[in-house]
Design a protein around this motif. Sequence first.
Motif, PDB file in Angstrom:
ATOM      1  N   ILE A 202      49.465  42.471  34.709  1.00  0.00           N
ATOM      2  CA  ILE A 202      48.389  41.548  34.359  1.00  0.00           C
ATOM      3  C   ILE A 202      48.536  41.169  32.891  1.00  0.00           C
ATOM      4  O   ILE A 202      48.351  42.005  32.001  1.00  0.00           O
ATOM      5  CB  ILE A 202      47.007  42.202  34.593  1.00  0.00           C
ATOM      6  CG1 ILE A 202      46.857  42.602  36.059  1.00  0.00           C
ATOM      7  CG2 ILE A 202      45.894  41.251  34.165  1.00  0.00           C
ATOM      8  CD1 ILE A 202      46.898  41.464  37.043  1.00  0.00           C
ATOM      9  N   PRO A 203      48.880  39.913  32.590  1.00  0.00           N
ATOM     10  CA  PRO A 203      49.148  39.536  31.205  1.00  0.00           C
ATOM     11  C   PRO A 203      47.903  39.214  30.375  1.00  0.00           C
ATOM     12  O   PRO A 203      47.976  39.194  29.152  1.00  0.00           O
ATOM     13  CB  PRO A 203      50.029  38.295  31.344  1.00  0.00           C
ATOM     14  CG  PRO A 203      49.631  37.711  32.660  1.00  0.00           C
ATOM     15  CD  PRO A 203      49.257  38.858  33.543  1.00  0.00           C
ATOM     16  N   GLU A 204      46.757  38.961  31.039  1.00  0.00           N
ATOM     17  CA  GLU A 204      45.553  38.564  30.302  1.00  0.00           C
ATOM     18  C   GLU A 204      44.321  39.173  30.944  1.00  0.00           C
ATOM     19  O   GLU A 204      44.278  39.376  32.162  1.00  0.00           O
ATOM     20  CB  GLU A 204      45.386  37.040  30.290  1.00  0.00           C
ATOM     21  CG  GLU A 204      46.502  36.266  29.609  1.00  0.00           C
ATOM     22  CD  GLU A 204      46.268  34.770  29.690  1.00  0.00           C
ATOM     23  OE1 GLU A 204      45.568  34.226  28.813  1.00  0.00           O
ATOM     24  OE2 GLU A 204      46.773  34.150  30.651  1.00  0.00           O
ATOM     25  N   VAL A 205      43.316  39.425  30.126  1.00  0.00           N
ATOM     26  CA  VAL A 205      42.018  39.846  30.639  1.00  0.00           C
ATOM     27  C   VAL A 205      40.918  39.022  29.970  1.00  0.00           C
ATOM     28  O   VAL A 205      41.049  38.588  28.823  1.00  0.00           O
ATOM     29  CB  VAL A 205      41.738  41.343  30.411  1.00  0.00           C
ATOM     30  CG1 VAL A 205      42.754  42.208  31.133  1.00  0.00           C
ATOM     31  CG2 VAL A 205      41.704  41.683  28.941  1.00  0.00           C
ATOM     32  N   LEU A 206      39.846  38.838  30.716  1.00  0.00           N
ATOM     33  CA  LEU A 206      38.656  38.170  30.200  1.00  0.00           C
ATOM     34  C   LEU A 206      37.495  39.141  30.325  1.00  0.00           C
ATOM     35  O   LEU A 206      37.225  39.665  31.412  1.00  0.00           O
ATOM     36  CB  LEU A 206      38.365  36.899  30.996  1.00  0.00           C
ATOM     37  CG  LEU A 206      37.088  36.134  30.631  1.00  0.00           C
ATOM     38  CD1 LEU A 206      37.139  35.604  29.197  1.00  0.00           C
ATOM     39  CD2 LEU A 206      36.850  34.991  31.620  1.00  0.00           C
ATOM     40  N   THR A 207      36.834  39.413  29.196  1.00  0.00           N
ATOM     41  CA  THR A 207      35.647  40.254  29.191  1.00  0.00           C
ATOM     42  C   THR A 207      34.551  39.549  28.393  1.00  0.00           C
ATOM     43  O   THR A 207      34.783  38.495  27.804  1.00  0.00           O
ATOM     44  CB  THR A 207      35.909  41.636  28.557  1.00  0.00           C
ATOM     45  OG1 THR A 207      35.893  41.516  27.125  1.00  0.00           O
ATOM     46  CG2 THR A 207      37.241  42.223  29.009  1.00  0.00           C
ATOM     47  N   GLY A 210      35.747  38.724  24.983  1.00  0.00           N
ATOM     48  CA  GLY A 210      36.725  37.686  24.690  1.00  0.00           C
ATOM     49  C   GLY A 210      37.840  37.602  25.708  1.00  0.00           C
ATOM     50  O   GLY A 210      37.941  38.405  26.642  1.00  0.00           O
ATOM     51  N   LEU A 211      38.697  36.607  25.507  1.00  0.00           N
ATOM     52  CA  LEU A 211      39.896  36.406  26.309  1.00  0.00           C
ATOM     53  C   LEU A 211      41.062  37.015  25.543  1.00  0.00           C
ATOM     54  O   LEU A 211      41.325  36.627  24.405  1.00  0.00           O
ATOM     55  CB  LEU A 211      40.121  34.911  26.536  1.00  0.00           C
ATOM     56  CG  LEU A 211      41.362  34.487  27.331  1.00  0.00           C
ATOM     57  CD1 LEU A 211      41.330  35.038  28.744  1.00  0.00           C
ATOM     58  CD2 LEU A 211      41.461  32.965  27.352  1.00  0.00           C
ATOM     59  N   VAL A 212      41.744  37.974  26.161  1.00  0.00           N
ATOM     60  CA  VAL A 212      42.780  38.745  25.459  1.00  0.00           C
ATOM     61  C   VAL A 212      44.113  38.603  26.150  1.00  0.00           C
ATOM     62  O   VAL A 212      44.221  38.835  27.370  1.00  0.00           O
ATOM     63  CB  VAL A 212      42.408  40.241  25.387  1.00  0.00           C
ATOM     64  CG1 VAL A 212      43.478  41.037  24.667  1.00  0.00           C
ATOM     65  CG2 VAL A 212      41.042  40.426  24.725  1.00  0.00           C
ATOM     66  N   SER A 213      45.142  38.225  25.397  1.00  0.00           N
ATOM     67  CA  SER A 213      46.509  38.274  25.909  1.00  0.00           C
ATOM     68  C   SER A 213      47.063  39.674  25.655  1.00  0.00           C
ATOM     69  O   SER A 213      47.197  40.101  24.503  1.00  0.00           O
ATOM     70  CB  SER A 213      47.393  37.236  25.200  1.00  0.00           C
ATOM     71  OG  SER A 213      48.757  37.473  25.508  1.00  0.00           O
ATOM     72  N   LEU A 214      47.381  40.379  26.718  1.00  0.00           N
ATOM     73  CA  LEU A 214      47.926  41.727  26.567  1.00  0.00           C
ATOM     74  C   LEU A 214      49.389  41.677  26.128  1.00  0.00           C
ATOM     75  O   LEU A 214      49.903  42.658  25.599  1.00  0.00           O
ATOM     76  CB  LEU A 214      47.800  42.475  27.885  1.00  0.00           C
ATOM     77  CG  LEU A 214      46.379  42.595  28.449  1.00  0.00           C
ATOM     78  CD1 LEU A 214      46.390  43.355  29.762  1.00  0.00           C
ATOM     79  CD2 LEU A 214      45.461  43.269  27.445  1.00  0.00           C
TER      80      LEU A 214
END
Length: 220
Positions: A202-207, A210-214
Motif C-alpha cells: 500500500i503506497p499511500e494512506v489517508l487519515t 492527512g494524506l501520506v505517501s509511504l
Amino acid sequence: MDEETTRSRKLQLRRQLRSRRAAAYAGEDGAARRAREAQQLLAHAAPLIAEVERAVGAASAAGAPAPLVAAYHPTPSEADVLPLAGRLARAGARVVFPAAAGRELEWISWDGDSTFVDSPGRGFGQEPTGERLGTRALEEAMLVLAPAVAVDRSCTRIGHGAGYYDRALRTLPEGARIIAVIHPQELLAPGALPCEAHDVRIPEVLTADGLVSLVTSALS
C-alpha cells in the motif's frame, strides 16, 4: 518468520487492533469523533478530488467513460469514507462499492445518493443497489480507497483476513492509485506488521491527519 507463525501473528494483531478501534469509537463520544474525522478526511482529500475532476474533464472532452473510483461502506468503527465517496460521485466519477462473490469481490455502481442495503456476505456491512459490474471492474479504476485494520510505514496492510482486497488489487491497471483509509493511530511504525508474499503493498494512506505517501516518506 515461517508462514504459520506469520498467520498466527496477523490473527493476534488483527484482534488487538480491532479491539482498540472499537474502544476508541464506541458510544456517542466515539461516534462524534468519527464524524469529525470524516470531515477532516474529506478536507485532506482535496488533491484526490482535484485529480478526479481533471480526469472527468479529460474523459468528457475525449468522449470516453468517466474515471472509475472504488470505495467501501465502512463499519460503525471504521474510518468513514462515505462523505469522500459522495464528493467524488458529484465530481462525475463512476463510484463502485464491493460485494462478496465467492472468493472474489464483485463491484456495484453507486450514484452518490441512493441508499445502501445489508450485504448477504459474511463480514460485509452494506452495499448499494446499483448495477453489478462483475469481479473485473477494477481493471478500469484510477483510484481505490481501500479499507484496512492498519497499515505500517513499510507499506504493509493488514485487512480483515479473507484476502479479498489482495486479490482485487492485483487486477488494477498500471498507474492506478491505491490509498488505504484508516484512523490516524492505525498508521504504524515501519515493520510493525508481518508481511506475506501475497500481500499487496500500500503506497499511500489517508487519515484524519492527512494524506501520506509511504513511499516518499520512507525515503526522507
